[in-house]
Design an enzyme around this catalytic site. Structure first.
Site, mmCIF file in Angstrom:
data_model
loop_
_atom_site.group_PDB
_atom_site.id
_atom_site.type_symbol
_atom_site.label_atom_id
_atom_site.label_comp_id
_atom_site.label_asym_id
_atom_site.label_seq_id
_atom_site.Cartn_x
_atom_site.Cartn_y
_atom_site.Cartn_z
ATOM 1 N N GLY A 59 -15.347 32.714 -45.736
ATOM 2 C CA GLY A 59 -15.459 31.822 -44.590
ATOM 3 C C GLY A 59 -15.492 32.629 -43.309
ATOM 4 N N GLN A 64 -14.916 34.284 -34.355
ATOM 5 C CA GLN A 64 -14.575 35.588 -34.948
ATOM 6 C C GLN A 64 -15.621 36.649 -34.650
ATOM 7 O OE1 GLN A 64 -13.749 33.738 -39.042
ATOM 8 N NE2 GLN A 64 -12.376 35.499 -39.031
ATOM 9 N N CYS A 107 -7.671 36.552 -43.854
ATOM 10 C CA CYS A 107 -8.632 36.297 -42.775
ATOM 11 C C CYS A 107 -9.366 37.597 -42.464
ATOM 12 C CB CYS A 107 -7.893 35.810 -41.533
ATOM 13 S SG CYS A 107 -8.967 35.473 -40.116
ATOM 14 N N LEU A 108 -10.668 37.499 -42.288
ATOM 15 C CA LEU A 108 -11.451 38.701 -41.956
ATOM 16 C C LEU A 108 -11.010 39.308 -40.626
ATOM 17 C CD1 LEU A 108 -14.995 37.503 -43.086
ATOM 18 C CD2 LEU A 108 -13.606 39.282 -44.156
ATOM 19 N N HIS A 149 -8.719 26.325 -42.365
ATOM 20 C CA HIS A 149 -8.516 27.668 -41.799
ATOM 21 C C HIS A 149 -9.593 27.973 -40.751
ATOM 22 C CE1 HIS A 149 -7.670 32.159 -42.255
ATOM 23 N NE2 HIS A 149 -8.862 32.144 -41.680
ATOM 24 N N GLU A 150 -10.849 27.692 -41.091
ATOM 25 C CA GLU A 150 -11.953 28.006 -40.174
ATOM 26 C C GLU A 150 -11.941 27.085 -38.957
ATOM 27 O OE1 GLU A 150 -13.275 30.738 -40.599
ATOM 28 O OE2 GLU A 150 -12.791 31.058 -42.704
ATOM 29 N N HIS A 153 -9.845 28.363 -36.222
ATOM 30 C CA HIS A 153 -10.478 29.400 -35.383
ATOM 31 C C HIS A 153 -11.198 28.779 -34.186
ATOM 32 C CE1 HIS A 153 -9.831 33.167 -37.504
ATOM 33 N NE2 HIS A 153 -10.244 32.649 -38.659
HETATM 34 C C1 QAP Z 1 -10.505 31.957 -44.920
HETATM 35 O O1 QAP Z 1 -10.914 34.185 -45.474
HETATM 36 C C2 QAP Z 1 -9.806 31.409 -46.115
HETATM 37 O O2 QAP Z 1 -7.805 40.657 -45.651
HETATM 38 C C3 QAP Z 1 -11.568 32.971 -45.247
HETATM 39 O O3 QAP Z 1 -9.261 42.775 -46.439
HETATM 40 C C4 QAP Z 1 -8.496 31.779 -46.371
HETATM 41 O O4 QAP Z 1 -12.802 35.141 -46.178
HETATM 42 C C5 QAP Z 1 -10.420 30.538 -46.963
HETATM 43 C C6 QAP Z 1 -10.918 38.973 -46.473
HETATM 44 C C7 QAP Z 1 -7.838 31.255 -47.472
HETATM 45 C C8 QAP Z 1 -9.765 30.020 -48.056
HETATM 46 C C9 QAP Z 1 -8.465 30.391 -48.327
HETATM 47 C C10 QAP Z 1 -9.615 39.189 -46.054
HETATM 48 C C11 QAP Z 1 -11.668 40.053 -46.892
HETATM 49 C C12 QAP Z 1 -11.534 37.651 -46.463
HETATM 50 C C13 QAP Z 1 -9.085 40.458 -46.058
HETATM 51 C C14 QAP Z 1 -11.626 35.259 -45.914
HETATM 52 C C15 QAP Z 1 -9.847 41.550 -46.468
HETATM 53 C C16 QAP Z 1 -11.140 41.337 -46.880
HETATM 54 C C17 QAP Z 1 -10.922 36.544 -46.002
HETATM 55 CO CO CO Z 2 -9.967 33.513 -40.495
#
Ligand code: QAP
Ligand code: CO
Length: 187
Positions: A59, A64, A107-108, A149-150, A153
Site C-alpha cells: 500500500g 508518502q 509502513c514504507l 492505514h493508507e 496517511h
Molecule cells: C500498509 O505497508 C499496511 O518496514 C502498507 O522494511 C500495513 O506496504 C497494509 C514495508 C499493514 C496492511 C497491513 C515495510 C516494506 C511495507 C517495511 C507496507 C519494509 C519493507 C509496508
Molecule cells: Co504507511
C-alpha cells in the site's frame, strides 16, 4: 494516453518517486481532494504503483511520495500478476464495525518497524476509481487494514501514532534509527 493504469509488478532499479520517512514534515500534512480524475492523475497512479512494487509494499498513499492529493494504491497480492491493484481516489469511510482487531502493521515510511495496532475489523468505504467512477467497497482482514492505514496517511497520521505499547515502540524506532519524538500520539 491510455486510461489503463496497470504496470508490470517488478522492482525497478530507479523507481520514479521517492518515499519520505518518518520525521519528514510532508508526512504530517493533509491531502487535498482530487477535483478531476484525468490523465495526469493516472500517470501519478502508475508511478505510485511502480514505486510501491519496487519497495516491496502492499500500500502507498500520495503524501508518502510528497504529493498532497487524496490518492491511495493498494495491492494485497503483489506476487500475483493476475490480481488487479486497488486505486482509491477521495476515499471516505461510510461504515465501521464495532468489533476491533489487532494486527501487526508496517509502513514504507517507517522501514523495519512492525507493531500491533487496534482498528475496526470491517469497513465500508466509498471512493472514485482511476476512471473517476464512484465505487463502494466493504472490506475485512488485510484489505480493511491496508485501506485504514493508507487513509490515515491522507490526514497526516502514521501507524506509530496509534501504537498502544509506546515503550516497545520507542525501542523499535531507536533500533531502526528513528526518533520517538516524531510520533504524534492521537488516541
Ligand atoms: C500498509 O505497508 C499496511 O518496514 C502498507 O522494511 C500495513 O506496504 C497494509 C514495508 C499493514 C496492511 C497491513 C515495510 C516494506 C511495507 C517495511 C507496507 C519494509 C519493507 C509496508
Ligand atoms: Co504507511
Amino acid at each position: 494516453m491510455s486510461a489503463d493504469v496497470l504496470v508490470e509488478k517488478k522492482k525497478l532499479e530507479n523507481p520514479p518517486l521517492e518515499i519520505h520517512q518518518i520525521g519528514d514534515r510532508v508526512l504530517r500534512m493533509n491531502a487535498k481532494r482530487i477535483a478531476k480524475v484525468d490523465a495526469e492523475i493516472r500517470q501519478l497512479v502508475r508511478e505510485m504503483l511502480q514505486t510501491m512494487y519496487s519497495a516491496d509494499g502492499i500500500g502507498l498513499a500520495a503524501p508518502q511520495v510528497g504529493i498532497h492529493k487524496q490518492l491511495i494504491v493498494i495491492d494485497c497480492d503483489p506476487e500475483n500478476a493476475a490480481n488487479r491493484p486497488l486505486i482509491l481516489i477521495n476515499p471516505a469511510i461510510k461504515q465501521i464495525s464495532k468489533e476491533l482487531c489487532s494486527y501487526q502493521e508496517g509502513c514504507l515510511s517507517v522501514p523495519g518497524v512492525y507493531m500491533d495496532v487496534l482498528r475496526p475489523d470491517v469497513i465500508e468505504v466509498s471512493y472514485k476509481d482511476e476512471l473517476g467512477r464512484p465505487q463502494t467497497l466493504k472490506a475485512s482482514g488485510l484489505l480493511s487494514r491496508a485501506i485504514q492505514h493508507e487513509m490515515d496517511h491522507l490526514n497526516g497520521v502514521l501507524f506509530v501514532d496509534r501504537v498502544e505499547n509506546q515503550l516497545a515502540l520507542t525501542e523499535e524506532l531507536r533500533k531502526r534509527g528513528f526518533s520517538h519524538r516524531d510520533v504524534k500520539i492521537i488516541s
